[in-house]
Write a protein that holds these residues in place. Structure first.
Motif, mmCIF file in Angstrom:
data_model
loop_
_atom_site.group_PDB
_atom_site.id
_atom_site.type_symbol
_atom_site.label_atom_id
_atom_site.label_comp_id
_atom_site.label_asym_id
_atom_site.label_seq_id
_atom_site.Cartn_x
_atom_site.Cartn_y
_atom_site.Cartn_z
ATOM 1 N N SER A 2 -2.615 38.782 48.298
ATOM 2 C CA SER A 2 -1.589 38.253 49.190
ATOM 3 C C SER A 2 -1.716 38.876 50.567
ATOM 4 N N ALA A 3 -1.233 38.153 51.581
ATOM 5 C CA ALA A 3 -1.223 38.711 52.936
ATOM 6 C C ALA A 3 -0.169 39.799 53.081
ATOM 7 N N ARG A 4 0.710 39.924 52.105
ATOM 8 C CA ARG A 4 1.797 40.892 52.199
ATOM 9 C C ARG A 4 1.556 42.149 51.351
ATOM 10 N N VAL A 31 -5.433 42.534 63.096
ATOM 11 C CA VAL A 31 -5.245 41.153 63.536
ATOM 12 C C VAL A 31 -5.619 41.098 65.014
ATOM 13 N N THR A 46 0.929 43.728 59.000
ATOM 14 C CA THR A 46 0.962 42.912 57.793
ATOM 15 C C THR A 46 0.690 41.469 58.213
ATOM 16 N N PRO A 47 -0.432 40.878 57.807
ATOM 17 C CA PRO A 47 -0.845 39.572 58.330
ATOM 18 C C PRO A 47 -0.116 38.400 57.686
ATOM 19 N N ALA A 48 1.190 38.392 57.802
ATOM 20 C CA ALA A 48 2.032 37.302 57.308
ATOM 21 C C ALA A 48 2.963 36.884 58.435
ATOM 22 N N GLU A 77 -8.281 33.994 58.494
ATOM 23 C CA GLU A 77 -8.867 35.234 58.009
ATOM 24 C C GLU A 77 -10.355 35.256 58.302
ATOM 25 N N TRP A 82 -8.242 39.574 60.506
ATOM 26 C CA TRP A 82 -7.645 38.283 60.836
ATOM 27 C C TRP A 82 -7.824 37.998 62.319
#
Length: 265
Positions: A2-4, A31, A46-48, A77, A82
């Motif tokens: 997950s991204a999280r 990112v 965090t990439p979300a 991604e 990212w």
């Protein structure tokens, strides 16, 4: 993954020995933010919720004046992390070119592309409105915030930034390993959805950058669970932002109260 977050096998150590265990870990990833073709910053985050982040980041960096200035956001991604490609309205194009041309270094603290100390104190468009909330509302919001922090409940490693209404209800909340990133996500979400919050609540110390982002969002009040810095207090006082720090279930510290709202409480 997950991204999280994701689960990782660890060992649980006790005085009597150790045993296998599994722990949910918050994702931290680079990112790279590209604006109109210019490489602008690399944020460790965090990439979300990257569209909300991109919008808020463009606003708090003064590269855009409104959510409408952010024409397109393309997150994807890559092998090393990212990429976040942002396209701004043509009228904003000169800002990114000028910022990149004069840039001397980047940080992940919300001051990306600033070339001199004088540029730190960037203009604030307007003074925020005075808050219209009673003290019990702030304690109610603080008590209810944990229910909006699923990633931190699972990992114990991330910050949250929440927008609250006049009754202390949480309108929206975003989490990130970076406190600045969480607030940028929230600022972007509020701008995209046209939400006016009664106050903002953050689970971090209150630095200059956090105050500055709250001013961009025109928040009437910023509440933080940790202490403020001197520059944060100065910035809040200079621009009329009501500021409360060290928010705990039993007490809070009123740092700046330009409207005298809490003098009689």
């Amino acid at each position: 993954m997950s991204a999280r977050s994701y689960a990782r096998r660890v060992r649980l150590l006790r005085p009597s020995g150790s045993e296998p265990a599994e722990r949910t870990i918050a994702v931290e990833a680079p990112v790279a933010v590209e604006v109109d073709g210019f490489g602008y910053a690399v944020m460790m985050m965090t990439p979300a919720d990257l569209t909300a982040f991109a919008t808020g980041f463009m606003l708090t960096e003064r590269l855009a004046d409104s959510a409408a200035d952010v024409i397109d956001v393309d997150p994807f991604e890559a092998e090393a992390g990212w990429m976040l490609r942002v396209t701004l309205a043509p009228r904003c194009a000169g800002r990114i070119a000028d910022r990149v041309r004069h840039r001397t270094g980047d940080t992940s603290c919300g001051l990306c592309g600033i070339a001199s100390l004088e540029q730190v104190r960037r203009p604030v468009a307007a003074r925020p409105p005075l808050p219209e909330v009673a003290a019990p509302v702030l304690f109610a919001a603080l008590a209810g915030l944990r229910a909006h922090q699923p990633l931190n409940v699972a990992t114990g490693a991330v910050h949250a930034a929440a927008a609250c209404d006049a009754d202390g209800g949480v309108l929206a909340a975003f989490e990130d390993v970076g406190r600045h990133n969480a607030l940028d996500k929230l600022v972007g979400h509020l701008a995209l959805d046209g939400i006016a919050a009664a106050f903002l609540l953050v689970t971090s110390r209150i630095s200059f950058e956090m105050v500055d982002k709250a001013l961009v969002a025109r928040a009437p009040l910023l509440v933080g669970i940790s202490a403020p810095t001197t520059l944060a207090i100065d910035h809040a006082r200079a621009h009329g932002l009501t500021l409360i720090a060290l928010a705990r279930p039993d007490a809070m510290l009123v740092v700046n109260d330009p409207g005298g709202l809490f003098e009689g409480d």
